[in-house]
Design an enzyme around this catalytic site. Structure first.
Site, PDB file in Angstrom:
ATOM      1  N   MET A 346      63.402  29.130   3.516  1.00 54.64           N
ATOM      2  CA  MET A 346      62.316  28.188   3.769  1.00 54.64           C
ATOM      3  C   MET A 346      61.029  28.726   3.167  1.00 54.64           C
ATOM      4  O   MET A 346      60.654  29.886   3.389  1.00 54.64           O
ATOM      5  CB  MET A 346      62.141  27.967   5.286  1.00 54.64           C
ATOM      6  CG  MET A 346      60.984  27.040   5.634  1.00 54.64           C
ATOM      7  SD  MET A 346      61.175  25.401   4.895  1.00 54.64           S
ATOM      8  CE  MET A 346      59.460  24.912   4.741  1.00 54.64           C
ATOM      9  N   GLU A 381      62.325  29.308  -3.839  1.00 55.43           N
ATOM     10  CA  GLU A 381      61.256  29.372  -2.829  1.00 55.43           C
ATOM     11  C   GLU A 381      59.910  29.719  -3.453  1.00 55.43           C
ATOM     12  O   GLU A 381      58.870  29.184  -3.054  1.00 55.43           O
ATOM     13  CB  GLU A 381      61.618  30.381  -1.740  1.00 55.43           C
ATOM     14  CG  GLU A 381      62.961  30.138  -1.059  1.00 55.43           C
ATOM     15  CD  GLU A 381      63.168  28.711  -0.615  1.00 55.43           C
ATOM     16  OE1 GLU A 381      62.201  28.067  -0.157  1.00 55.43           O
ATOM     17  OE2 GLU A 381      64.306  28.222  -0.715  1.00 55.43           O
TER      18      GLU A 381
END
Length: 957
Positions: A346, A381
């Protein structure tokens, strides 16, 4: 506090202690929380008797502002001050909780007597006191609070005022709350692991897409950007991390305990879903300049498992700084590997969270595939640090732009760091081919939806699928190709510069790319927006048909089952503006823009063969006239590699999918596999295996299976011997990255089809490991296939050994290999036992439950067991894992992919009826499963006899 307000560390310590002065009250709330968590209904009274949550109404017909799933536009957040105190030990009720308070400063944009702010699973009851306090700033008058309540269906804290807030005035809302630090992998949650015989607890976060509201009350929409001041209270000896760098920690006393308070510098202006904070007992390694730190379990850091990530993060960051022509926006980049994490990673701004398998790498144990995964996930990411974080899409309906872009450029960033792997080509296998199979269904969906069609958290969660990630990447790759990568990156630069710290819609990107095209010498048949909108606003993709004899070229929406569309009374008369590239025998690459359904002015000539869609840069399939197909399948083409390797991939994949759609004969598709006996490149082999896997799924329970095995045995034997030779009888690792992958293909397919010597080889390696468990000499690249084949050939002894090794594994990638291999057993009782383990997080972590069920279902013996297990335990799975943190869509798709009978179709329909209100993120996947099952039924009925005859004939040649 006002915007940007900060006080010194000693004063901050006092302020925090005062702010949590009601600590005893809040801790007492945990007792209330334990009783109320099941229904999530906090109760509060600000005027008169108790007021409960308003009755829920259907999302389609909201009557009150708090019954809408979108926030009203009356209030705009400016900044938050959030203090959180996670308890890393359970209380008397065996609950892990966190307590905290939050102050949000907001501006009233439009006069209103309502404050509506997201809050989910937070108990805000304070025994007669207001659970929300409103203050005016800069002299603004403060209305009285009429009543407050939690609107559970829409996940709001609603504060109704006695008089309106004034437009243009500034206010702040203070709340105190308690929540559960659950192990549900969403919001502010806990992760547990064992180290040196001691259970350790990590408090960590996963906010995307709609779980920041589980950590503190907030305006939890991506366009509601603000500055965040985070403070964490934690025990001595623990590390506290957040998006920004911390100030020096200070010692404080909380309820008689000596604690540490760590406050962090204010963040940049950012969305709530990008927030992150962690309290852990981890170690780290770091660099200077832009401070890069890799965090993980102390043992993992000591063993050097973070070294590869550290080595590659700097170069990838440098690549993106050059690609965007914008410096990295922050002063640090923390990356942390968590034992429990629902996603792969994330992109929290400045504090990226990962599964351990996506960040940690051990060269003694991890495979080249593990290494590639780490490089590409890090690249994905880091790409978001600019595209997604610095500039954020306005609403989740454009999630494809954020995730599709990061997926595409992740290959470019990782390629920069590992230039000899040829990663941009592997995107075709890893993303494009797989998503085209999904996008060829009538139950697919466009990349971009209307905002009003994406409202609920469940709506949003469903968007996190292969269409969003992989198709988004494919169409952006196509765009970048026809305007050139240089022009593409220049358009990105001006786009990011104009909208930094703001929000956008996809047309903003089209405008900036058009500006870059206008400054270049690129000539397009239409502007960027007109070319690209059909690709993102329509589902599916075209089939381009070329007649090499006449020069006619046409397009039509490609569907695996076009008759189903007619039966559904659905019209799919879509057209696209298609960039068609092609080569002829020995000729240069040429381009043609197909701007209508049919054109006849494509000048081809009558030379030998023709191949279109060079390197599969276009997101479409290609069909040819029968004469051109014959030329393409001439014996020498693949041998002498006159056709680019990606187009050898394309020919195989297009042929099989055209056959599934009944556009070409199934035997034409099978003919493309005859050249595999001479092929040693990874990508064509992988594509052929993937397509033939469909035949295994449809026929591994029928009489077709034997002749198919015999044919594949004949085709793969040369490849098995090729790798035996170049590895000097399996004693060396191939030099080439893709050769290491293809060696796995050679062994895996050879063992499964009975190539002489293969199973003896894998059993011997596994037996030697069982004899000396501390000394595993099996090559990391080969462990997955060796483990699987040995367990399949063995019994309970081999299974129990692998289970023990899995439970004792300290390296996540090794644990993943063993977890997968355990599903390969042919013993039904062992598979059933393994399925039961998925209900026990002490045996199978929550993050791995769905994938474990899926790999069991991939075993033909395990598939019916997994389907029975899911149906028997659906209520438990849904309630225990929740609708968002668990991959219900992937679970349904994977467990049903073998379905090909009327009986199985009826079972699916019954499942849909039984669980209509309990599908969570699996709604669209269930529709796709129903459609796929119908297509499978028709395909088997049509092709079974012809396929059987073909395999019988070729196996005996």
């Amino acid at each position: 506090m006002g915007k940007g307000f900060y006080v010194s560390k000693p004063v901050a310590a006092v302020c925090v202690v005062l702010a949590i002065g009601a600590a005893a009250t809040i801790i007492a709330l945990s007792l209330v929380y334990a009783k109320e968590k099941s229904n999530n209904e906090g109760i509060s009274a600000t005027t008169g008797p108790n007021t409960t949550s308003s009755p829920a109404t259907t999302p389609s017909m909201p009557k009150e502002p708090w019954q809408h799933y979108r926030l009203p536009d009356s209030l705009v957040p400016i900044s938050y001050n959030v203090t959180l105190w996670p308890r890393l030990k359970p209380n008397a009720d065996q609950l892990y909780i966190f307590t905290g308070n939050s102050t949000v400063v907001f501006r009233c944009k439009r006069e209103t007597d309502l404050i509506i702010i997201h809050s989910n699973r937070l108990n805000l009851t304070t025994f007669g006191k207001h659970h929300a306090e409103l203050r005016g700033l800069d002299g603004a008058a403060v209305p009285g609070l009429r009543k407050t309540w939690l609107e559970v269906p829409t996940q709001y804290l609603v504060v109704q005022l006695e008089s309106p807030l004034l437009a243009g005035s500034m206010y702040e809302l203070y709340t105190q709350f308690v929540g559960e630090l659950a192990d549900d992998l969403g919001g502010f949650y806990r992760s547990e692991y064992m180290e040196d015989g001691e259970k350790k607890v990590v408090a960590t976060t996963q906010m995307q897409p709609t779980d920041a509201r589980k950590a503190f009350p907030c305006f939890d929409e991506p366009a509601m950007k603000a500055v965040f001041h985070i403070t964490l209270i934690h025990p001595h000896g623990m590390e506290a991390l957040s998006n920004a760098m911390n100030y020096d920690p200070v010692n404080i006393t909380m309820d008689g305990d000596n604690m540490v308070q760590t406050s962090f510098r204010p963040t940049e202006i950012m969305s709530t879903y990008l927030l992150a904070f962690v309290v852990c007992d981890f170690g780290f390694i770091d660099t200077v300049c832009v401070q890069i730190r890799i965090w993980a379990r102390r043992k993992a850091i000591e063993e050097g498992q973070g070294n590869y990530a550290m080595e590659k993060t700097g170069p990838i960051l440098a690549f993106f700084e050059g690609y965007y022509n914008i410096s990295y926006p922050l002063d640090k980049s923390d990356q942390i590997a968590l034992p429990d994490f629902s996603a792969g990673a994330m992109e929290n701004w400045g504090l990226i969270t990962y599964r351990e398998t996506a960040l940690l790498y051990n060269p003694d144990v991890s495979s080249n595939g593990d290494k590639e995964w780490v490089a590409t996930v890090i690249s994905h990411e880091l790409a978001h640090m600019w595209f997604g974080n610095l500039v954020t899409t306005r609403w989740w309906n454009d999630l494809w732009l954020n995730e599709g872009f990061a997926t595409y450029v992740s290959y470019l960033g990782a390629h920069y760091a590992e230039s000899d792997w040829n990663l941009p080509d592997l995107m075709v296998l890893n993303d494009i081919i797989d998503v085209m199979a999904v996008d060829a269904l009538t139950s697919s969906h466009p990349l971009s939806s209307k905002e009003e069609d994406i409202m609920t958290p469940e709506d949003i969660s469903q968007l996190f699928d292969s269409i969003t990630y992989s198709k988004g990447a494919a169409v952006l790759r196509m765009l970048s190709d026809f305007i050139t990568e240089d022009v593409f990156s220049k358009g990105l630069h001006t786009y990011l510069e104009e909208f930094k710290y703001k929000n956008t819609v996809y047309t903003d990107l089209w405008r900036h790319l058009q500006m870059a095209v206008n400054k270049s010498s690129i000539e397009l048949p239409h502007n960027v927006e007109d070319i690209m909108n059909p690709w993102i606003l329509q589902m599916g993709f075209p089939l381009v048909t070329i007649n090499s004899q006449t020069g006619q070229i046409s397009q039509k929406h490609f569907l695996l089952d076009s008759k189903l569309a007619v039966d559904m009374h659905s019209e799919f008369n879509y057209e696209w503006i298609v960039p068609v590239t092609w080569i002829k025998t020995g000729g240069p690459e040429q381009q043609y823009w197909l701007v209508a359904s049919t054109n006849t002015d494509m000048v081809l000539g009558t030379d030998d063969w023709l191949v279109a869609n060079i390197n599969m840069t276009g997101y479409y399939r290609v069909n040819y006239d029968s004469e051109n197909w014959k030329r393409l399948l001439a014996n020498s083409l693949f041998t002498f590699q006159e056709i680019p390797v990606i187009n050898r991939v394309q020919i195989i994949d297009d042929a099989f999918n055209l056959a599934r759609a009944k556009i070409v004969n199934i035997t034409l598709a099978l003919e493309t596999t005859k050249f595999l006996a001479k092929e040693v490149e990874y990508m064509p082999w992988k594509t052929a295996i993937s397509n033939l896997n469909y035949f295994f799924l449809m026929f591994d329970r029928s009489e077709v299976y034997g002749p198919m095995q015999a044919y594949l045995n004949k085709q793969v034997t040369p490849l098995f011997n090729y790798f035996k030779n170049i590895t000097e009888n399996w004693t060396k690792i191939p030099d080439k990255h893709t050769d290491q992958y293809n060696q796995v293909n050679a062994i895996s397919l050879s063992c499964s089809t009975g190539v002489e010597g293969c199973q003896d080889l894998t059993r011997r390696w596994f037996r030697e490991w069982m004899e000396t468990p501390a000394n595993n000499l099996i090559s990391p690249n080969l462990r997955s296939t060796v483990y699987c084949n040995a367990i399949a050939a063995g019994g309970v002894k081999e299974w129990d050994f692998a289970w023990k090794m899995y439970k004792n594994a300290t390296i996540a990638s090794e644990a993943d290999k063993l977890m997968s291999a355990l599903s390969c057993t042919r013993q039904p009782w062992l598979l059933n036992r393994y399925l039961q383990y998925c209900l026990d997080p002490e045996k199978i972590r929550k993050q791995d439950a769905a994938s474990t069920i899926l790999i069991i279902a991939n075993n033909p013996i395990g598939q019916p067991l997994a389907w029975d297990f899911i149906r028997a335990n659906w209520d438990h799975l849904f309630n225990y894992y929740g609708g968002g943190a668990f991959s219900f869509g992937g679970l349904i798709s994977g467990v049903t992919e073998r379905f090909s009978t009327e009986f199985e179709h009826k079972q699916l329909l019954q499942f849909k009826e039984d669980h209509a209100e309990q599908l969570g993120s699996g709604v669209s996947a269930l529709e796709q499963a129903l459609e796929t099952t119908q297509a499978n039924m028709k395909w088997v009925a049509t092709n079974k006899n012809e396929v059987l005859d073909w395999f019988n004939g070729e196996a005996s040649v």
